[in-house]
Structures are given as C-alpha cells and as structure tokens.
Design a protein around this motif. Structure first.
Motif, PDB file in Angstrom:
ATOM      1  N   SER A   1      -8.552  32.069  14.550  1.00 41.98           N
ATOM      2  CA  SER A   1      -9.501  32.720  15.435  1.00 41.98           C
ATOM      3  C   SER A   1      -8.967  34.031  15.996  1.00 41.98           C
ATOM      4  N   ASP A   2      -7.969  34.579  15.361  1.00 39.40           N
ATOM      5  CA  ASP A   2      -7.541  35.890  15.815  1.00 39.40           C
ATOM      6  C   ASP A   2      -8.534  36.932  15.319  1.00 39.40           C
ATOM      7  N   GLN A   3      -8.396  38.084  15.840  1.00 42.89           N
ATOM      8  CA  GLN A   3      -9.346  39.161  15.594  1.00 42.89           C
ATOM      9  C   GLN A   3      -9.640  39.386  14.116  1.00 42.89           C
ATOM     10  N   TRP A   4      -8.612  39.443  13.320  1.00 41.50           N
ATOM     11  CA  TRP A   4      -8.819  39.756  11.914  1.00 41.50           C
ATOM     12  C   TRP A   4      -9.325  38.567  11.119  1.00 41.50           C
ATOM     13  N   SER A   5      -8.740  37.420  11.334  1.00 41.09           N
ATOM     14  CA  SER A   5      -9.122  36.245  10.547  1.00 41.09           C
ATOM     15  C   SER A   5     -10.600  35.933  10.683  1.00 41.09           C
TER      16      SER A   5
ATOM     17  N   PRO B   1     -21.749  34.037  30.629  1.00 40.72           N
ATOM     18  CA  PRO B   1     -22.120  34.915  31.732  1.00 40.72           C
ATOM     19  C   PRO B   1     -21.807  36.365  31.413  1.00 40.72           C
ATOM     20  N   LYS B   2     -20.684  36.580  30.766  1.00 39.28           N
ATOM     21  CA  LYS B   2     -20.266  37.928  30.426  1.00 39.28           C
ATOM     22  C   LYS B   2     -21.279  38.608  29.505  1.00 39.28           C
ATOM     23  N   ILE B   3     -21.705  37.882  28.495  1.00 42.64           N
ATOM     24  CA  ILE B   3     -22.655  38.450  27.541  1.00 42.64           C
ATOM     25  C   ILE B   3     -24.039  38.592  28.165  1.00 42.64           C
ATOM     26  N   LEU B   4     -24.434  37.600  28.921  1.00 42.57           N
ATOM     27  CA  LEU B   4     -25.759  37.658  29.539  1.00 42.57           C
ATOM     28  C   LEU B   4     -25.875  38.840  30.489  1.00 42.57           C
ATOM     29  N   LYS B   5     -24.748  39.192  31.081  1.00 42.88           N
ATOM     30  CA  LYS B   5     -24.766  40.300  32.024  1.00 42.88           C
ATOM     31  C   LYS B   5     -24.882  41.645  31.318  1.00 42.88           C
ATOM     32  N   HIS B   6     -24.197  41.779  30.182  1.00 40.99           N
ATOM     33  CA  HIS B   6     -24.234  43.044  29.446  1.00 40.99           C
ATOM     34  C   HIS B   6     -24.504  42.810  27.961  1.00 40.99           C
TER      35      HIS B   6
ATOM     36  N   CYS C   1     -18.645  42.561  17.525  1.00 45.18           N
ATOM     37  CA  CYS C   1     -18.673  41.174  17.095  1.00 45.18           C
ATOM     38  C   CYS C   1     -18.454  40.234  18.275  1.00 45.18           C
ATOM     39  N   THR C   2     -19.483  39.490  18.602  1.00 46.64           N
ATOM     40  CA  THR C   2     -19.424  38.600  19.754  1.00 46.64           C
ATOM     41  C   THR C   2     -18.318  37.566  19.635  1.00 46.64           C
ATOM     42  N   VAL C   3     -18.318  36.864  18.524  1.00 46.12           N
ATOM     43  CA  VAL C   3     -17.286  35.840  18.355  1.00 46.12           C
ATOM     44  C   VAL C   3     -15.922  36.440  18.577  1.00 46.12           C
ATOM     45  N   ARG C   4     -15.738  37.544  17.944  1.00 42.73           N
ATOM     46  CA  ARG C   4     -14.440  38.168  17.985  1.00 42.73           C
ATOM     47  C   ARG C   4     -14.029  38.506  19.410  1.00 42.73           C
ATOM     48  N   ASP C   5     -14.928  39.127  20.111  1.00 45.21           N
ATOM     49  CA  ASP C   5     -14.606  39.547  21.458  1.00 45.21           C
ATOM     50  C   ASP C   5     -14.416  38.370  22.395  1.00 45.21           C
ATOM     51  N   VAL C   6     -15.349  37.463  22.338  1.00 44.83           N
ATOM     52  CA  VAL C   6     -15.323  36.380  23.308  1.00 44.83           C
ATOM     53  C   VAL C   6     -14.274  35.332  22.970  1.00 44.83           C
TER      54      VAL C   6
END
Lengths: 140, 140
Positions: A42-46, A128-133, B32-37
């Motif tokens: 679940s790292d950024q690249w994978s 909450p983070k996504i719902l806000k922005h 990318c939502t998954v990536r960020d969150v």
DNA sequence: CAGAATCCCTTTTGATACTG
DNA sequence: CAGTATCAAAAGGGATTCTG
C-alpha cells in the motif's frame, strides 16, 4: 455517516481482545499481519502499479514505467519484485532478443485490487477529509 | 482461493475504465484517493496506533507510547496530528496541571479499524505469502 | 528491452534534552 | 504530562550509465 452500532462495537472488541490478548506489545510490531502485508502493498507506488495492472491485463516493464508516471527504474523493479514475492503479481520472461517480460495480476492480486477499489469508494463517501474538500481528489 | 468470476472481472474493468478514462497518467499520482488517504493511515506506526485505540476506547499520549512499542516521541506526536487532521481520531485536552490529553477513535476511525480487521482476516485466508509461512505471523 | 549498478541527495528516523 | 527542539544516523529515492 452512520454511527457504529453497539453490536458491532462489541464484536470488534471481542475480535481485538482475542488477538491482543495473547501478544505482548513488544512482539506485536513484529507479528502484525496487517502491518507487514499492507505496508508492502500500500505504498504510494505499489498502489499505482496494482491499479494499472488491474486496468490492463498484461503489461511489460517499460509500459508500466510509462503509466506509473514518475517512477524510476530502480524503484519500479524493486516494487515488482516485492509484489511478485508476496503473490500479487506474476512475472513471465520470454527468452527472445531483446528479452520480453510480462506482468499480470494473480487471482489474489486481482482480489486485492477489488478491495482497494471498495476501500476507495468507502473513503470517498465517509472520509471527513475528502468530504470537506472533494475537489482535491480525482475520480480514483 | 476462489478464482475471480467473469462477471466480477467485467465489473472491475468498468469501474477502472470509468476512473482511468478521464485522467491522464501524469495527474493520476496527484489525484488518487486511495494513494493519498491510505498512505496517511496505513504506515507501520499509524496502523498500530489505530489498532490500540480500537482496543482501548480512550488513551493518553504516554499510554499510546507504551503500547506502540518502540515508537519515538517525535513520530508519535506527528502521526497523531495527521490522524486527527484526517478525521480518524479525536483529541481532547484538559487544562489541568499537569495537562491531560486523551485520544479516541472517531466514528470514521472506528469503521476504518473494522475494515483493517476484515482485511487482515482476508489476508490470513488468502495471501500466498502468509499461507506459505503462517508461523511467521502473529494472531493479528 | 529489462533491469542492475552507481552515486548523490533528500527525507525520515531515533535519541536526547528541554519546556509550559 | 504532553509534547517541541535539536542533531546525528540511516533509509529511501532520483538520475544516469551500463549490460546480457
């Protein structure tokens, strides 16, 4: 967002008690499945690699590099090795000249991508983070 | 492991096409939502923090530090800030002397922990890596 | 083409000491 | 108690070059 039910809460507590009850905190970091397995996938690249392999059934090294924009040679080959070793993807090398190597998701990997997508969906609806922005986040 | 059904595959493809179709690969990493969150909540330490907060309803700074064995002052306070900002946990400070600060999961955080536990369960049953060497993994 | 090797640099840690 | 400040150590990543 719906509040977590009393019943769910009790269930979770039971689950956690069963798991935590037998471990002391010193060993937990070493023996934690989520921790070990998730951190590998679940790292950024994978995540991006897996998503693209979910989109295209089969991809070659340089194709992946092209789609996973910005990844370096080194990191890509490193991540591919880990993902292969952990059973998410499959590697097939054809002894041609020049050599051709193809990557694809395993069944396990495909199911994992499913779960990533579900999680994304859930996040978009509940975080909450996504719902806000919401505008800060793409479609994925 | 059960093979992914033809129907599921088509569904996933549709989902991915819908998502990828509108983005070019250069912007994907940013949007990318998954990536960020996920990357904010699934690193090695954050997972453990969330799990312990799932186990104990309320914990204070130094208690968390004790349970999340090996974490440093700095990293703990940093992770707590991110987890709070992203809505996983809640922080309450009581103006006593010495000060008392309590942390607990939000509803969203609690649901996320639920999902982590589900994912763990699924991993234990399906991950080739774990199935091959189950003894290397603890109960969690 | 698919990757390994190299070098350099940035980011992340961990330990320790310190403060409101 | 709940952190912040500081600094040294280590890990991780990027760019480039090279090879079977």
């Amino acid at each position: 967002m719906e509040t977590i039910s009393e019943n769910q809460l009790v269930e979770r507590q039971k689950k956690l008690e069963k798991m935590f009850g037998h471990l002391d905190r010193k060993n937990l970091p070493e023996l934690c499945t989520v921790r070990d397995v998730m951190s590998a996938s679940s790292d950024q690249w994978s995540i991006l690699i897996l998503l693209w392999l979910g989109y295209f059934p089969v991809l070659r090294f340089n194709k992946i590099k092209k789609y996973v924009y910005g990844i370096s040679n080194k990191v890509l080959s490193q991540r591919l090795k880990v993902l292969e070793a952990d059973g998410y993807i499959e590697r097939k090398a054809y002894p041609e000249v020049p050599i051709r190597v193809e990557y694809n998701l395993t069944d396990f990997g495909a199911q994992y991508v499913e779960r990533l997508l579900e999680l994304t969906q859930w996040m978009r609806e509940n975080s909450p983070k996504i719902l806000k922005h919401p505008e800060k986040y793409g479609l994925l």
